[in-house]
Scaffold this active site. Structure first.
Site, PDB file in Angstrom:
ATOM      1  N   TYR A  88      -1.656  -2.982   5.751  1.00 49.17           N
ATOM      2  CA  TYR A  88      -1.840  -4.477   6.125  1.00 49.17           C
ATOM      3  C   TYR A  88      -0.732  -5.010   7.082  1.00 49.17           C
ATOM      4  O   TYR A  88      -0.901  -5.708   8.065  1.00 49.17           O
ATOM      5  CB  TYR A  88      -2.115  -5.263   5.215  1.00 49.17           C
ATOM      6  CG  TYR A  88      -3.237  -4.774   4.285  1.00 49.17           C
ATOM      7  CD1 TYR A  88      -4.804  -4.508   4.687  1.00 49.17           C
ATOM      8  CD2 TYR A  88      -3.020  -4.390   2.857  1.00 49.17           C
ATOM      9  CE1 TYR A  88      -5.537  -4.120   3.949  1.00 49.17           C
ATOM     10  CE2 TYR A  88      -4.054  -3.920   1.970  1.00 49.17           C
ATOM     11  CZ  TYR A  88      -5.299  -3.843   2.716  1.00 49.17           C
ATOM     12  OH  TYR A  88      -6.225  -3.146   1.629  1.00 49.17           O
ATOM     13  N   GLU A 137       6.733  -5.813   5.609  1.00 49.45           N
ATOM     14  CA  GLU A 137       7.316  -6.812   6.463  1.00 49.45           C
ATOM     15  C   GLU A 137       6.744  -8.086   6.903  1.00 49.45           C
ATOM     16  O   GLU A 137       7.366  -9.203   6.513  1.00 49.45           O
ATOM     17  CB  GLU A 137       7.569  -5.998   7.856  1.00 49.45           C
ATOM     18  CG  GLU A 137       8.305  -6.882   8.998  1.00 49.45           C
ATOM     19  CD  GLU A 137       8.430  -6.057  10.196  1.00 49.45           C
ATOM     20  OE1 GLU A 137       8.449  -6.466  11.460  1.00 49.45           O
ATOM     21  OE2 GLU A 137       9.105  -4.879  10.154  1.00 49.45           O
ATOM     22  N   ASP A 138       5.390  -7.909   7.168  1.00 50.82           N
ATOM     23  CA  ASP A 138       4.686  -9.309   7.181  1.00 50.82           C
ATOM     24  C   ASP A 138       4.666 -10.213   6.353  1.00 50.82           C
ATOM     25  O   ASP A 138       4.926 -11.372   6.224  1.00 50.82           O
ATOM     26  CB  ASP A 138       3.258  -9.005   7.766  1.00 50.82           C
ATOM     27  CG  ASP A 138       2.454 -10.163   8.375  1.00 50.82           C
ATOM     28  OD1 ASP A 138       3.011 -10.933   9.292  1.00 50.82           O
ATOM     29  OD2 ASP A 138       1.364 -10.327   7.711  1.00 50.82           O
ATOM     30  N   SER A 139       4.364 -10.034   5.157  1.00 54.36           N
ATOM     31  CA  SER A 139       4.354 -10.955   3.984  1.00 54.36           C
ATOM     32  C   SER A 139       5.723 -11.398   3.504  1.00 54.36           C
ATOM     33  O   SER A 139       5.794 -12.379   3.060  1.00 54.36           O
ATOM     34  CB  SER A 139       3.414 -10.332   2.691  1.00 54.36           C
ATOM     35  OG  SER A 139       4.367  -9.012   2.316  1.00 54.36           O
ATOM     36  N   ARG A 175       5.660  -7.720  -0.263  1.00 59.12           N
ATOM     37  CA  ARG A 175       6.038  -6.348   0.010  1.00 59.12           C
ATOM     38  C   ARG A 175       6.015  -6.043   1.660  1.00 59.12           C
ATOM     39  O   ARG A 175       5.303  -6.819   2.333  1.00 59.12           O
ATOM     40  CB  ARG A 175       5.163  -5.210  -0.574  1.00 59.12           C
ATOM     41  CG  ARG A 175       3.721  -5.251   0.202  1.00 59.12           C
ATOM     42  CD  ARG A 175       2.765  -4.349  -0.625  1.00 59.12           C
ATOM     43  NE  ARG A 175       1.896  -3.989   0.147  1.00 59.12           N
ATOM     44  CZ  ARG A 175       0.498  -3.266  -0.033  1.00 59.12           C
ATOM     45  NH1 ARG A 175       0.456  -3.152  -1.480  1.00 59.12           N
ATOM     46  NH2 ARG A 175      -0.540  -3.032   0.728  1.00 59.12           N
ATOM     47  N   ASP A 208       1.377  -3.154   9.279  1.00 61.17           N
ATOM     48  CA  ASP A 208       1.518  -3.224  10.685  1.00 61.17           C
ATOM     49  C   ASP A 208       0.625  -4.168  11.413  1.00 61.17           C
ATOM     50  O   ASP A 208       0.805  -4.711  12.408  1.00 61.17           O
ATOM     51  CB  ASP A 208       1.113  -1.820  10.869  1.00 61.17           C
ATOM     52  CG  ASP A 208       1.986  -0.856  10.014  1.00 61.17           C
ATOM     53  OD1 ASP A 208       3.116  -0.537  10.537  1.00 61.17           O
ATOM     54  OD2 ASP A 208       1.376  -0.260   8.996  1.00 61.17           O
TER      55      ASP A 208
END
Length: 370
Positions: A13, A265-267, A263, A15
């Site tokens: 999720y 990058e985005d979150s 965990r 990316d």
């Protein structure tokens, strides 16, 4: 500007999470005509209602979404800007059209706090076929591309965090049972958990069970499958399983929690914008290269040593050290320092330009030089 964004889903999720936020920011914030190419629409659909995994092409939120297959439609040729996320390489047929159009070609790199990123940010790479690719690095300083952040995010967050009633109504809408909401109303610590399978969840359950303040663990369905078993002992934290939600609701979930385990990058970036203590599980890499990246961020993150020790322990295989580290970080004095550091980190990063604005300006400058 007319832009193509290419996304290969590697980390489930993260990316597509980054690419979808970027696509919306460029389309809605700068008025760009954005075409988003995604190879895994099923993962995309879990974080964005309305995405149809079986369609080769669809429109959503004013963005053209294309299923990136082995045989792309030759009519979909390169336009002004081509953004490949995380070195995913556009298909060869599309590269042929790029050799005709010579668009601004951006490789959106992974987020890193390492010092070398500043010297590489924005550098061009000349290819033998005449195309030039520029490297664009997200980061935590003005010498990098910055972080994705929507206008008005802080005000929306602050309004929700100021209203216990609105928070409870939101958590109820996600399916959190009423008895657990009552426990939170009585002072239980709300903890979100979004982690990789290697996370030491049994140590987390042990430490929260030993803490004088009761805890409520909120975890997405399918994440940390051993969580319920780890929390079966008397005094262990209560567990609520949540559905995967659209990105704005994921932000709200983080805003409602006192502590966020995240965990990738985005979150991770979204937890930083929550202005609450966070524990980051960085994406594992061979030869523990990811731990060097973790240390580079910890050197910038102003949290107390107890929190930093916990974050390091969370990124190692399951050991008793994780429970001890969490217990130390939750003591009243350490917790107060950590909460203050989280607010300071949010304020310092929010004072920097947003990644989408930086990227749009960078592409505009390239266009002027063509």
């Amino acid at each position: 500007m007319q832009a193509d964004i290419f996304c290969r889903v590697v980390d489930n999720y993260g990316d597509i999470g980054v690419c979808w936020r970027l696509a919306r920011r460029l389309a809605h914030g700068r008025g760009w005509d954005v075409r988003l190419w995604v190879d895994d629409l099923a993962s995309f659909a879990r974080i964005q209602p309305g995405v149809a995994p079986g369609l080769p092409r669809q429109q959503l939120a004013g963005i053209d979404i294309v299923h990136w297959s082995d045989s792309p439609d030759p009519a979909l040729a390169a336009r002004d800007v081509v953004i490949e996320a995380f070195a995913c390489d556009p298909p060869e047929a599309f590269l042929d059209s790029m050799r005709q159009a010579h668009p601004a070609w951006i490789n959106l790199e992974y987020l890193s706090a390492e010092s070398w990123v500043e010297s590489c940010h924005g550098l061009p790479s000349q290819r033998p076929d005449g195309l030039v690719k520029h490297f664009f690095f997200p980061g935590f300083t003005r010498a990098t591309g910055g972080l994705l952040r929507e206008p008005g995010l802080s005000a929306e967050r602050d309004a929700l965090q100021a209203s216990a009633q609105d928070q409870e109504a939101f958590l109820r809408s996600l399916g959190v049972p009423q008895d657990l909401l009552l426990r939170r109303r009585d002072g239980a610590r709300a903890v979100s958990l979004f982690c990789y399978p290697t996370a030491p969840v049994s140590a987390l359950a042990e430490a929260l069970a030993a803490d004088p303040r009761p805890s409520l663990l909120l975890a997405p369905e399918g994440v940390a499958p051993g969580l319920e078993a780890a929390c079966a002992a008397p005094g262990a934290p209560s567990v609520a399983r949540l559905p995967f939600v659209a990105q704005p609701d994921f932000d709200r979930l983080l805003w409602c929690c006192d502590l966020n385990f995240v965990r990738g990058e985005d979150s991770f970036v979204r937890a930083a914008w929550a202005a609450r203590p966070l524990v980051w599980q960085i994406y594992p890499q061979d030869e523990n290269v990811h731990l060097e990246k973790l240390e580079a961020w910890l050197a910038r993150y102003p949290a107390p040593e107890t929190a930093q020790t916990l974050i390091r322990a969370w990124n190692l295989p399951e050991t008793g050290a994780s429970a001890a580290a969490l217990s130390a970080a939750l003591t009243p004095a350490a917790w107060g320092d950590w909460a203050a550091a989280a607010r300071a980190w949010d304020a310092s990063q929010a004072a920097l330009p947003d990644l989408a604005e930086n990227l749009a300006d960078f592409c505009a400058d390239l266009a002027k030089k063509r």
